[in-house]
Write an enzyme that holds these catalytic residues in place. Structure first.
Site, short mmCIF file in Angstrom:
data_model
loop_
_atom_site.label_atom_id
_atom_site.label_comp_id
_atom_site.label_asym_id
_atom_site.label_seq_id
_atom_site.Cartn_x
_atom_site.Cartn_y
_atom_site.Cartn_z
N GLY A 1 9.35 1.20 9.67
CA GLY A 1 9.94 0.93 10.97
C GLY A 1 9.09 1.39 12.13
O GLY A 1 9.00 0.72 13.16
N ASN B 1 20.58 6.09 15.41
CA ASN B 1 20.42 6.80 14.15
C ASN B 1 21.16 8.14 14.09
O ASN B 1 21.43 8.65 13.00
CB ASN B 1 18.94 7.03 13.85
CG ASN B 1 18.21 7.66 15.01
OD1 ASN B 1 18.23 7.14 16.13
ND2 ASN B 1 17.53 8.76 14.78
N THR C 1 -4.38 -4.65 2.95
CA THR C 1 -3.81 -5.29 1.78
C THR C 1 -2.31 -5.05 1.72
O THR C 1 -1.85 -3.90 1.81
CB THR C 1 -4.46 -4.76 0.49
OG1 THR C 1 -5.86 -5.02 0.54
CG2 THR C 1 -3.87 -5.42 -0.74
N CYS D 1 13.88 12.82 11.47
CA CYS D 1 12.51 12.87 11.98
C CYS D 1 12.27 14.08 12.86
O CYS D 1 11.14 14.42 13.17
CB CYS D 1 12.21 11.59 12.77
SG CYS D 1 12.33 10.10 11.76
#
Length: 417
Positions: A79, A162, A258, A359
């Site tokens: 995110g 959140n 990738t 966080c």
């Protein structure tokens, strides 16, 4: 109520807003691409084509779920990267020239990945407006609308918070902005892009981009029972962004590197499973949310519910939002209790909860979200977030309630000594 000799019978995870376990069906879908189907999707041989097919199938699945075209889906490593691509990718197409300083708007309760990006851009000379929220966490729409300037290029408002679960009227903002952009184009001004961080919303709410009216939307896998470090950014066709990561240009020259094929397969499967079960899961979680909220208020004095109460305040500003907050979020301020101490004591009994956003764990600062809704510094540091999930049962909630009132009472006694 008291804890008595209650012992931990099993660990109870009540921190689903921080991350979720990977669903077994997601793991099963991922397994072949972490093993025998290991090819690089940029390779032209059999293994590469096999991986490429899985990659594009996942893109198609996600696009169908959110009402987009596959070409509008860009895979990212979570995110935060998705949000950074939305914000910095937009800004890089509008370089400050002379005295002209482009302008961006967001809310005061966004995730750190948005607010820290805005802070950096302000330091680089861009103009930013941080819009206030009310006591429930709802953005002040009048101030948002009045903040728009001729030089505004981006509005970023999260779908679901959140920490306190508050849902913003994204569809209403999208509808208003569509009208504003029509007028701006007629006056020779640029279109304002509309971005929403939907990482917390994707597991429980409709994220159809057509109904929401967004230009950009960010989603990650770790909040929806998918793998960590997976995500995507929806970019509406015609919106011009520049890359922030350079290399081989794998994701339509907007995100090099990738692709994480097993992770992307898992992300698509997780979103598919979550979106197919939103009605049933919301109904189940709302009952648990209502019960836990009511029991805390009934049995623990001097508490403050953070965010709205779905039992008392329902928001019907669009056909998207029928509730005022996420059905899995319960956030309380326990006055005169140190939140971190309460969290650690609950952990010792086997209950995993959070003091604020995951966080920010480990930092002494009070939650910017709780401060923004009017809590004092002390109140913000006395808060606990319980975020429920697919594994949460009524038994889990009742076991929590057997010890929570006594722990709060005991900690308050310690604080008064």
């Amino acid at each position: 109520m008291n804890t008595g000799n209650l012992k931990v019978k099993k660990l109870v995870y009540l921190d689903h807003a921080a991350t979720t376990p990977i669903d077994g069906r997601v793991q099963k879908a991922m397994a072949p691409f972490a093993g025998v189907k290991f090819g690089n999707p940029s390779s032209l041989h059999h293994y590469g084509r096999e991986a490429k097919a899985a990659l594009e199938n996942s893109r198609n699945i996600i696009a169908k779920i959110i009402g987009a075209n596959p070409s509008e889906i860009i895979f990212t490593a979570g995110g935060t990267e998705s949000v950074n691509l939305a914000i910095f990718g937009t800004v890089k197409n509008f370089k400050n020239v002379g005295k002209k300083r482009y302008h961006l708007i967001t809310s005061a309760i966004e995730h750190d990945c948005v607010l820290n990006s805005f802070s950096y851009l302000a330091g680089e000379g861009y103009r930013t407006s941080i819009i206030e929220v009310d006591k429930f966490g709802f953005i002040n729409l009048d101030k948002l609308k009045n903040s728009v300037r001729p030089e505004t290029i981006l509005i970023s408002v999260m779908y679901a918070n959140n920490e306190i679960g508050t849902l913003q009227p994204i569809a209403e903002i999208g509808k208003w902005l569509k009208q504003i952009n029509t007028e701006r184009l007629q006056n020779g001004l640029n279109r304002i892009l509309f971005h929403s961080d939907a990482c917390q919303a994707a597991g429980l709410l409709d994220i159809n981009v057509q109904r929401l009216g967004v230009d950009l939307i960010s989603v990650n896998g770790s909040k929806i029972y998918g793998p960590k470090q997976t995500g995507f950014l929806y970019i509406k066709s015609g919106c011009q962004l520049s890359p922030v990561i350079y290399g081989g240009g794998q994701e339509k020259n907007l995100r090099s590197g990738t692709e994480n094929v097993p992770g992307i397969v898992g992300l698509a499967k997780a979103l598919e499973l979550a979106q197919s079960n939103t009605v049933k899961e919301n109904s189940r979680l709302l009952k648990l949310q209502s019960y836990l909220t009511g029991q805390i208020i009934k049995h623990i004095p001097n508490v403050l519910l953070n965010g709205a109460d779905n039992n008392k305040l329902k928001v019907n500003t669009s056909d998207i939002i029928k509730l005022s907050k996420l059905s899995n979020n319960v956030n309380f301020t326990f006055l005169n209790v140190e939140g971190e101490a309460l969290m650690l004591y609950l952990d010792s009994y086997g209950f995993s909860v959070s003091t604020s956003s995951a966080c920010s764990t480990g930092h002494a600062e009070a939650s910017h979200v709780l401060l923004a809704i009017g809590r004092t510094m002390a109140e913000a540091k006395s808060s606990i977030r319980f975020s429920l999930g697919e594994s949460t049962t009524l038994t889990d909630i009742n076991n929590l309630l057997k010890i929570l009132p006594k722990l709060v009472s005991d900690l308050r006694k310690v604080n008064t000594k």
